[in-house]
Scaffold this active site. Structure first.
Site, PDB file in Angstrom:
ATOM      1  N   HIS A 256       6.296  -6.783  11.061  1.00 33.36           N
ATOM      2  CA  HIS A 256       7.674  -6.496  11.456  1.00 33.36           C
ATOM      3  C   HIS A 256       7.996  -7.112  12.815  1.00 33.36           C
ATOM      4  O   HIS A 256       9.109  -7.583  13.050  1.00 33.36           O
ATOM      5  CB  HIS A 256       7.909  -4.987  11.478  1.00 33.36           C
ATOM      6  CG  HIS A 256       7.770  -4.344  10.134  1.00 33.36           C
ATOM      7  ND1 HIS A 256       7.529  -3.008   9.957  1.00 33.36           N
ATOM      8  CD2 HIS A 256       7.828  -4.882   8.881  1.00 33.36           C
ATOM      9  CE1 HIS A 256       7.455  -2.743   8.651  1.00 33.36           C
ATOM     10  NE2 HIS A 256       7.627  -3.862   7.990  1.00 33.36           N
TER      11      HIS A 256
ATOM     12  N   GLU B 197       8.107  -3.120  18.252  1.00 32.26           N
ATOM     13  CA  GLU B 197       7.185  -3.384  17.149  1.00 32.26           C
ATOM     14  C   GLU B 197       5.816  -3.818  17.684  1.00 32.26           C
ATOM     15  O   GLU B 197       4.783  -3.430  17.144  1.00 32.26           O
ATOM     16  CB  GLU B 197       7.753  -4.454  16.218  1.00 32.26           C
ATOM     17  CG  GLU B 197       8.965  -4.014  15.432  1.00 32.26           C
ATOM     18  CD  GLU B 197       8.643  -3.000  14.340  1.00 32.26           C
ATOM     19  OE1 GLU B 197       7.464  -2.630  14.157  1.00 32.26           O
ATOM     20  OE2 GLU B 197       9.575  -2.575  13.652  1.00 32.26           O
TER      21      GLU B 197
ATOM     22  N   GLU C 115       6.891   7.760  14.457  1.00 31.77           N
ATOM     23  CA  GLU C 115       7.177   7.147  13.160  1.00 31.77           C
ATOM     24  C   GLU C 115       8.131   8.008  12.334  1.00 31.77           C
ATOM     25  O   GLU C 115       9.000   7.482  11.622  1.00 31.77           O
ATOM     26  CB  GLU C 115       5.872   6.942  12.377  1.00 31.77           C
ATOM     27  CG  GLU C 115       4.879   5.988  13.018  1.00 31.77           C
ATOM     28  CD  GLU C 115       5.270   4.530  12.853  1.00 31.77           C
ATOM     29  OE1 GLU C 115       6.256   4.254  12.151  1.00 31.77           O
ATOM     30  OE2 GLU C 115       4.583   3.665  13.434  1.00 31.77           O
TER      31      GLU C 115
ATOM     32  N   HIS D 147       4.465   5.081   7.022  1.00 29.58           N
ATOM     33  CA  HIS D 147       3.576   5.314   8.153  1.00 29.58           C
ATOM     34  C   HIS D 147       3.491   6.790   8.514  1.00 29.58           C
ATOM     35  O   HIS D 147       2.395   7.363   8.630  1.00 29.58           O
ATOM     36  CB  HIS D 147       4.047   4.508   9.370  1.00 29.58           C
ATOM     37  CG  HIS D 147       4.105   3.039   9.121  1.00 29.58           C
ATOM     38  ND1 HIS D 147       4.652   2.152  10.032  1.00 29.58           N
ATOM     39  CD2 HIS D 147       3.692   2.289   8.069  1.00 29.58           C
ATOM     40  CE1 HIS D 147       4.568   0.932   9.554  1.00 29.58           C
ATOM     41  NE2 HIS D 147       3.993   0.991   8.362  1.00 29.58           N
TER      42      HIS D 147
ATOM     43  N   GLU E  50       8.438   1.175   6.740  1.00 32.90           N
ATOM     44  CA  GLU E  50       8.063   2.028   7.858  1.00 32.90           C
ATOM     45  C   GLU E  50       7.913   3.491   7.433  1.00 32.90           C
ATOM     46  O   GLU E  50       7.113   4.233   8.015  1.00 32.90           O
ATOM     47  CB  GLU E  50       9.120   1.923   8.964  1.00 32.90           C
ATOM     48  CG  GLU E  50       9.150   0.594   9.699  1.00 32.90           C
ATOM     49  CD  GLU E  50       8.127   0.540  10.829  1.00 32.90           C
ATOM     50  OE1 GLU E  50       7.719   1.601  11.316  1.00 32.90           O
ATOM     51  OE2 GLU E  50       7.744  -0.577  11.217  1.00 32.90           O
TER      52      GLU E  50
ATOM     53  N   TRP F  30       0.849  -1.193   0.000  1.00 35.32           N
ATOM     54  CA  TRP F  30       0.000   0.000   0.000  1.00 35.32           C
ATOM     55  C   TRP F  30       0.879   1.234   0.000  1.00 35.32           C
ATOM     56  O   TRP F  30       2.028   1.199   0.431  1.00 35.32           O
ATOM     57  CB  TRP F  30      -0.939  -0.004   1.206  1.00 35.32           C
ATOM     58  CG  TRP F  30      -0.249   0.064   2.555  1.00 35.32           C
ATOM     59  CD1 TRP F  30       0.123  -0.982   3.342  1.00 35.32           C
ATOM     60  CD2 TRP F  30       0.142   1.250   3.263  1.00 35.32           C
ATOM     61  NE1 TRP F  30       0.727  -0.536   4.493  1.00 35.32           N
ATOM     62  CE2 TRP F  30       0.749   0.833   4.483  1.00 35.32           C
ATOM     63  CE3 TRP F  30       0.042   2.608   3.011  1.00 35.32           C
ATOM     64  CZ2 TRP F  30       1.248   1.729   5.421  1.00 35.32           C
ATOM     65  CZ3 TRP F  30       0.541   3.513   3.941  1.00 35.32           C
ATOM     66  CH2 TRP F  30       1.130   3.066   5.141  1.00 35.32           C
TER      67      TRP F  30
ATOM     68  N   ASP G 191       1.256  -3.590   9.410  1.00 40.08           N
ATOM     69  CA  ASP G 191       2.687  -3.560   9.080  1.00 40.08           C
ATOM     70  C   ASP G 191       3.531  -3.826  10.320  1.00 40.08           C
ATOM     71  O   ASP G 191       4.497  -4.598  10.286  1.00 40.08           O
ATOM     72  CB  ASP G 191       3.072  -2.184   8.523  1.00 40.08           C
ATOM     73  CG  ASP G 191       2.958  -2.101   7.015  1.00 40.08           C
ATOM     74  OD1 ASP G 191       2.500  -3.070   6.389  1.00 40.08           O
ATOM     75  OD2 ASP G 191       3.326  -1.048   6.455  1.00 40.08           O
ATOM     76  N   GLU G 192       3.180  -3.147  11.413  1.00 45.58           N
ATOM     77  CA  GLU G 192       3.950  -3.296  12.646  1.00 45.58           C
ATOM     78  C   GLU G 192       3.905  -4.744  13.137  1.00 45.58           C
ATOM     79  O   GLU G 192       4.907  -5.267  13.642  1.00 45.58           O
ATOM     80  CB  GLU G 192       3.419  -2.349  13.730  1.00 45.58           C
ATOM     81  CG  GLU G 192       3.379  -0.868  13.350  1.00 45.58           C
ATOM     82  CD  GLU G 192       4.758  -0.239  13.236  1.00 45.58           C
ATOM     83  OE1 GLU G 192       5.769  -0.958  13.312  1.00 45.58           O
ATOM     84  OE2 GLU G 192       4.818   0.996  13.075  1.00 45.58           O
TER      85      GLU G 192
ATOM     86  N   THR H  29       4.062  -0.638  19.049  1.00 46.86           N
ATOM     87  CA  THR H  29       3.471   0.213  18.021  1.00 46.86           C
ATOM     88  C   THR H  29       2.269  -0.467  17.374  1.00 46.86           C
ATOM     89  O   THR H  29       1.298   0.203  16.993  1.00 46.86           O
ATOM     90  CB  THR H  29       4.508   0.598  16.950  1.00 46.86           C
ATOM     91  OG1 THR H  29       5.164  -0.582  16.470  1.00 46.86           O
ATOM     92  CG2 THR H  29       5.553   1.543  17.519  1.00 46.86           C
TER      93      THR H  29
END
Length: 336
Positions: free
Chosen positions: A203, A167, A76, A117, A114, A31, A199-200, A170
């Site tokens: 990760h 991670e 971020e 974000h 990252e 995305w 995403d976090e 977040t």
């Protein structure tokens, strides 16, 4: 740090290529911030209708919510600091900037993912009209300039234990801002925050897997690294944030996040318990005496944190609520 730890990471390069690099998404399957934002290629009328709709939804969100959203976004945006910290770890350094090592490729790919974000959240807040972007941008500049000392001492073991925790933290925080946005009638912002949280989470899986592997190949040193990071009480990424006005800005931001339930002391303890279970720390056997002592400390740490927080909560209740002005929202006062 002994060179043995660097050698361990060197020996794990093949494993990292197979097990860690696939957790990065190809760029053409990722995305991008523009997927969520008003489309400037549309007619002026359509574009500004989308902006006005975004601003209308933002009016339903509390000032406190924007304090937390801004704080998360600033965290971020200090991404250059985090990549610098990762690149300081022995066995993972990208000496040329284009190293083909899987650890260097992961660090660059993780940073690239990252980076979206902060871009997305910053653009959203700019268009919302609810945030003083000059003060926000100053805070970002102060924070990146201040740097970060998480106490890694070049140890990749400490770095991955820290990253595993952060991670997940977040992930929890962005997930909760998504929930609050949805409950306040802003499904688009909820989708933004939820997408970042996903995403976090991905990760987090990577860093947790690396630490899990270290516990397999070098259990004594890995256990000692976990104990060392927990004993220090893991410092949050944006601990040194400052806007030029409030020397206790991080403390005040954290207090608002605690009050709204976005990121709380219970979440901190929950993460410690989650990692302890995930890494099966209580069941580890064959450790040397020092590592066994560290194991006992680590496995009881979350309980100690909860007891300490109970005392802090009681003291806070006796003091009563405090109002603080936040430059990020045009010096409006909110309870902390």
């Amino acid at each position: 740090m002994s060179p043995d730890k660097a050698k361990v990471f060197k020996s794990l390069e093949s494993w990292a290529t197979q097990s860690i690099l696939p957790l990065l998404k190809p760029v053409d399957q990722s995305w991008q911030p523009q997927d969520f934002l008003p489309d400037p290629t549309k007619s002026d009328e359509e574009f500004f209708d989308e902006v006005r709709a975004m601003q209308a939804r933002a009016t339903e969100l509390l000032d406190e919510y924007f304090v937390v959203l801004v704080g998360d976004m600033i965290t971020e945006e200090a991404l250059p600091t985090y990549q610098t910290a990762m690149n300081s770890l022995d066995g993972m350094k990208d000496n040329t900037g284009v190293s083909s090592s899987p650890w260097a490729r992961w660090s660059r790919g993780w940073t690239a993912e990252e980076n979206r974000h902060g871009d997305l959240l910053s653009s959203n807040m700019y268009l919302s009209g609810k945030v003083d972007m000059v003060m926000v941008e100053r805070t970002i500049q102060y924070l990146i300039g201040a740097g970060m000392d998480a106490g890694f001492n070049s140890s990749p073991y400490l770095g991955h234990v820290y990253a595993s925790f952060q991670e997940r933290a977040t992930f929890v925080s962005h997930g909760n801002t998504a929930r609050l946005a949805k409950n306040s009638g802003d499904p688009l912002l909820a989708r933004m925050c939820g997408t970042i949280a996903a995403d976090e989470k991905r990760h987090e899986i990577a860093y947790v897997k690396v630490t899990e592997k270290l516990l397999e190949v070098d259990p004594n040193n890995a256990m000692l690294a976990i104990e060392e990071m927990m004993r220090r009480k893991i410092t949050m990424l944006a601990f040194l944030m400052y806007d030029g006005c409030d020397p206790k800005l991080f403390h005040h931001f954290s207090a608002v996040a605690q009050r709204l339930g976005v990121y709380t002391a219970d979440d901190y303890a929950d993460i410690l318990e989650f990692l302890t279970r995930r890494w099966k720390l209580e069941k580890m056997e064959g450790l040397n005496a020092e590592a066994r002592w560290a194991q006992d400390y680590v496995c009881g740490f979350a309980t100690r944190i909860r007891k300490m927080q109970e005392g802090a909560d009681e003291r806070a209740r006796k003091m009563g609520p405090l109002s603080v002005k936040f430059s990020w929202i045009f010096n409006k006062e909110v309870l902390v």
